[in-house]
Scaffold this active site. Structure first.
Site, PDB file in Angstrom:
ATOM      1  N   GLY A  11       0.813  -1.215   0.000  1.00  0.00           N
ATOM      2  CA  GLY A  11       0.000   0.000   0.000  1.00  0.00           C
ATOM      3  C   GLY A  11       0.843   1.259   0.000  1.00  0.00           C
ATOM      4  N   CYS A  12       1.909   1.256   0.776  1.00  0.00           N
ATOM      5  CA  CYS A  12       2.775   2.440   0.875  1.00  0.00           C
ATOM      6  C   CYS A  12       3.521   2.679  -0.432  1.00  0.00           C
ATOM      7  CB  CYS A  12       3.743   2.288   2.044  1.00  0.00           C
ATOM      8  SG  CYS A  12       2.880   2.172   3.638  1.00  0.00           S
ATOM      9  N   THR A  13       3.908   1.606  -1.099  1.00  0.00           N
ATOM     10  CA  THR A  13       4.583   1.732  -2.397  1.00  0.00           C
ATOM     11  C   THR A  13       3.616   2.282  -3.433  1.00  0.00           C
ATOM     12  OG1 THR A  13       6.075  -0.085  -1.836  1.00  0.00           O
ATOM     13  CG2 THR A  13       5.831   0.458  -4.186  1.00  0.00           C
ATOM     14  N   ALA A  56       3.112   6.054  -2.771  1.00  0.00           N
ATOM     15  CA  ALA A  56       4.294   6.842  -3.139  1.00  0.00           C
ATOM     16  C   ALA A  56       4.471   6.917  -4.651  1.00  0.00           C
ATOM     17  CB  ALA A  56       5.539   6.256  -2.476  1.00  0.00           C
TER      18      ALA A  56
END
Length: 154
Positions: A44-46, A49
């Site tokens: 999710g964070c990738t 970003a």
């Protein structure tokens, strides 16, 4: 919890290259998107970003600086940035003081287990340092485009 109209809490944190970034030094120059995310190099964070990075030129046109903050280290941020070619400025908050100041360090429940963690949140801050939008419990997919629309409407 921080609300639109509140002054953005000040911070001074190192980026992926261990250069200090101060909120005070950014105010007055550009709008800011400050997003808090749980962990470098997770799905999710990738996605979040990468979506912000893909829209970098549109954020630049809207005179907006993109800042991602997590409790990861500077070296973790550097590896994450370099692996994916991220253009977002990633700041390290290993002691969690800035996460606390923005109210994103909270108890979460996952798989029946309660623990403290970062609640994925985004703050849009205008050039005067005032929070214009506070979005909590963010779902990563499509979030950057939603934020861009809000920034362009400032």
């Amino acid at each position: 919890m921080l609300q639109p109209g509140d002054k953005a809490p000040d911070f001074s944190l190192p980026d992926a290259d261990m250069e200090r970034v101060n909120l005070e030094g950014l105010i007055g120059q550009r709008n800011l998107v400050i997003y808090f995310y749980p962990k470098d190099d997770t799905p999710g964070c990738t996605m979040e970003a990468l979506e912000f990075t893909d829209l970098q030129s549109e954020f630049d046109a809207a005179q907006t600086e993109l800042i991602g903050i997590s409790r990861d280290t500077c070296s973790s941020h550097g590896a994450f940035r370099d692996k994916y070619g991220l253009t977002v400025k990633l700041l390290a908050d290993p002691d969690g003081e800035t996460c606390e100041a923005y109210g994103v360090w909270r108890e979460k429940e996952a798989h029946g287990e309660r623990r403290m963690g970062i609640v994925r949140s985004t703050f849009i801050v205008d050039k005067q340092g005032i929070i214009r939008h506070a979005i909590h419990d963010v779902k990563p997919k499509g979030h950057a485009a939603q934020v861009l629309g809000l920034v362009q409407a400032l």
